[in-house]
Design an enzyme around this catalytic site. Structure first.
Site, PDB file in Angstrom:
ATOM      1  N   ASP A  67       0.820  -1.216   0.000  1.00  0.00           N
ATOM      2  CA  ASP A  67       0.000   0.000   0.000  1.00  0.00           C
ATOM      3  C   ASP A  67       0.851   1.263   0.000  1.00  0.00           C
ATOM      4  O   ASP A  67       2.073   1.205   0.148  1.00  0.00           O
ATOM      5  CB  ASP A  67      -0.936  -0.009   1.225  1.00  0.00           C
ATOM      6  CG  ASP A  67      -0.218  -0.385   2.518  1.00  0.00           C
ATOM      7  OD1 ASP A  67       1.023  -0.416   2.530  1.00  0.00           O
ATOM      8  OD2 ASP A  67      -0.893  -0.644   3.520  1.00  0.00           O
ATOM      9  N   ASP A 143      -6.677  -2.016  14.802  1.00  0.00           N
ATOM     10  CA  ASP A 143      -8.087  -2.397  14.648  1.00  0.00           C
ATOM     11  C   ASP A 143      -8.237  -3.691  13.833  1.00  0.00           C
ATOM     12  O   ASP A 143      -9.326  -4.024  13.382  1.00  0.00           O
ATOM     13  CB  ASP A 143      -8.893  -1.248  14.009  1.00  0.00           C
ATOM     14  CG  ASP A 143      -8.365  -0.846  12.619  1.00  0.00           C
ATOM     15  OD1 ASP A 143      -7.482  -1.548  12.085  1.00  0.00           O
ATOM     16  OD2 ASP A 143      -8.835   0.163  12.072  1.00  0.00           O
ATOM     17  N   HIS A 145      -6.775  -4.508  10.897  1.00  0.00           N
ATOM     18  CA  HIS A 145      -6.708  -4.469   9.434  1.00  0.00           C
ATOM     19  C   HIS A 145      -5.358  -4.961   8.929  1.00  0.00           C
ATOM     20  O   HIS A 145      -4.364  -4.908   9.640  1.00  0.00           O
ATOM     21  CB  HIS A 145      -7.024  -3.064   8.887  1.00  0.00           C
ATOM     22  CG  HIS A 145      -5.952  -2.042   9.101  1.00  0.00           C
ATOM     23  ND1 HIS A 145      -6.100  -0.957   9.939  1.00  0.00           N
ATOM     24  CD2 HIS A 145      -4.712  -1.912   8.565  1.00  0.00           C
ATOM     25  CE1 HIS A 145      -5.005  -0.221   9.903  1.00  0.00           C
ATOM     26  NE2 HIS A 145      -4.150  -0.780   9.091  1.00  0.00           N
ATOM     27  N   GLU A 150      -9.265  -1.416   5.802  1.00  0.00           N
ATOM     28  CA  GLU A 150      -9.869  -0.999   7.062  1.00  0.00           C
ATOM     29  C   GLU A 150     -11.146  -1.788   7.364  1.00  0.00           C
ATOM     30  O   GLU A 150     -11.731  -2.378   6.441  1.00  0.00           O
ATOM     31  CB  GLU A 150     -10.202   0.497   6.978  1.00  0.00           C
ATOM     32  CG  GLU A 150      -8.981   1.399   6.923  1.00  0.00           C
ATOM     33  CD  GLU A 150      -8.390   1.654   8.303  1.00  0.00           C
ATOM     34  OE1 GLU A 150      -8.422   0.765   9.171  1.00  0.00           O
ATOM     35  OE2 GLU A 150      -7.889   2.773   8.523  1.00  0.00           O
TER      36      GLU A 150
HETATM   37  C1  GLP Z   1      -0.489   0.472   8.554  1.00  0.00           C
HETATM   38  C2  GLP Z   1       0.044  -0.337   7.375  1.00  0.00           C
HETATM   39  C3  GLP Z   1      -0.009  -1.811   7.682  1.00  0.00           C
HETATM   40  C4  GLP Z   1       0.706  -2.079   8.993  1.00  0.00           C
HETATM   41  C5  GLP Z   1       0.038  -1.289  10.116  1.00  0.00           C
HETATM   42  C6  GLP Z   1       0.695  -1.500  11.461  1.00  0.00           C
HETATM   43  O1  GLP Z   1      -1.853   0.359   8.632  1.00  0.00           O
HETATM   44  N1  GLP Z   1      -0.704  -0.060   6.196  1.00  0.00           N
HETATM   45  O2  GLP Z   1       0.604  -2.532   6.625  1.00  0.00           O
HETATM   46  O3  GLP Z   1       0.659  -3.448   9.283  1.00  0.00           O
HETATM   47  O4  GLP Z   1       0.095   0.083   9.779  1.00  0.00           O
HETATM   48  O5  GLP Z   1       1.860  -0.719  11.580  1.00  0.00           O
HETATM   49  P1  GLP Z   1       2.909  -0.903  12.750  1.00  0.00           P
HETATM   50  O6  GLP Z   1       3.694  -2.125  12.405  1.00  0.00           O
HETATM   51  O7  GLP Z   1       3.744   0.335  12.712  1.00  0.00           O
HETATM   52  O8  GLP Z   1       2.138  -1.058  14.005  1.00  0.00           O
END
Ligand code: GLP
Length: 328
Positions: A67, A143, A145, A150
């Site tokens: 993404d 949450d 996702h 989402e």
């Molecule tokens: C964002 C990204 C996800 C990632 C999530 C958690 O939503 N699009 O790919 O898994 O953040 O991020 P973190 O690893 O910093 O908690």
């Protein structure tokens, strides 16, 4: 589904790196799906270490990122180093340190594309042309996702534009406001993201979850029902799926007494209203694009939207942000 619980995030990174190493030993032309966020950083560090020790070769590897922020997390008024785009993240944390062919073999959605819909279709085709993703690496949002799919995303969704819910805006606060120097109202409201259906087509999937903040999401993923409200749960249907968690995230499973991802009526209502407004905003932005609006014009439209969210205190966002400000 296999669940592996390890001592700490370092061990999670090492374990995941060994899976990548096995994959590349089996097929040096592998197609890897890549995630961003703080969770996979120890994995990338371990892969770089293995590359430096000549245990790994990325010269034939192709990667696809999950993404990107639409209109990028780029604040032109600020130092380029504070750009919060996932492109910069990947370059700084991984690509520049290894012998992957950049940019030919490092696919990532372009947050500044003039035509997001066509761009998403093309990305799907590029994945197919590369032979599909052999090993997908995932993190998980608080949450529940995956990528930026989402809550409420269709479990068969494909690559598309998706609004970020306010829980994710709050999660992004540290990166954008504290590190990036952004005003909250300048943060991106939309992403371009692979869909749950796209992710599900990967031949092998590993999901990394570390830290107490991921406890509820992990519990919902491992123990909860499959639901579009927690898009990671779709992976319960995947044939080759491994969750790698640290003890802190796994301890959070005790939170299940409180019922994971408990939905309270009020929150859900504001979430729905927020989603409707965000979708409307995106249609307006698309119409403005067609009429020749610039990136700055589009960013201004987003800014107005976030100002309204703040002023109306949607989903109790003011309290959520105040709590974030107080955190160190
Ligand atoms: C964002 C990204 C996800 C990632 C999530 C958690 O939503 N699009 O790919 O898994 O953040 O991020 P973190 O690893 O910093 O908690």
């Amino acid at each position: 589904m296999r669940v592996v619980i390890l001592d700490n995030k370092q061990a999670v990174g090492e374990y995941a790196a060994n899976i990548v190493e096995e994959q590349l030993a089996e097929n040096p032309d592998s197609v890897l799906g890549k995630a961003t966020g703080s969770t996979p950083i120890p994995l990338y560090q371990e892969l770089i270490r293995k590359y430096e020790k000549k245990e790994l070769d990325f010269s034939r590897v192709i990667t696809f990122n999950l993404d990107e922020y639409l209109l990028l997390g780029l604040n032109l008024k600020l130092d380029a180093k504070k750009d919060q785009s996932y492109h910069r993240f990947m370059w700084e944390n991984f690509w520049q340190h290894i012998n992957i062919k950049y940019p030919e073999n490092t696919y990532i959605l372009n947050g500044l594309t003039p035509n997001p819909e066509r761009h998403c279709e093309l990305y799907e085709k590029q994945i197919v042309k590369a032979g599909g993703i052999d090993l997908q690496i995932l993190g998980i949002g608080s949450d529940g996702h995956i990528a930026f799919d989402e809550p409420g995303s269709s479990l068969s969704s494909r690559t598309r534009v998706k609004y970020l819910l306010f829980s994710t805006l709050v999660d992004n606060y540290d990166a954008f406001v504290k590190e990036g120097g952004y005003d909250f109202t300048d943060m991106p409201v939309f992403s371009i993201t692979e869909g749950v259906g796209t992710v599900m087509e990967a031949k092998k999937v590993i999901l990394l979850a570390t830290g107490r903040g991921k406890g509820k999401a992990l519990a919902a993923l491992v123990e909860g029902p499959v639901t579009s409200q927690v898009t990671a749960t779709a992976l319960q249907y995947h044939r080759n799926f491994t969750v790698i968690a640290d003890k802190e995230a796994a301890e959070g499973k005790e939170l299940t007494q409180e019922k994971p991802m408990k939905r309270d009526g009020l929150r859900d209502l504001s979430r729905h209203q927020y989603a409707m407004r965000a979708e409307k905003l995106y249609s307006q932005m698309q119409a403005a694009r067609i009429k020749g609006a610039t990136i700055d014009d589009l960013k201004t439209m987003q800014k107005k939207f976030l100002e309204e969210i703040l002023a109306k205190n949607f989903g109790g966002i003011q309290e959520l942000l105040e709590a974030k400000q107080k955190e160190k």
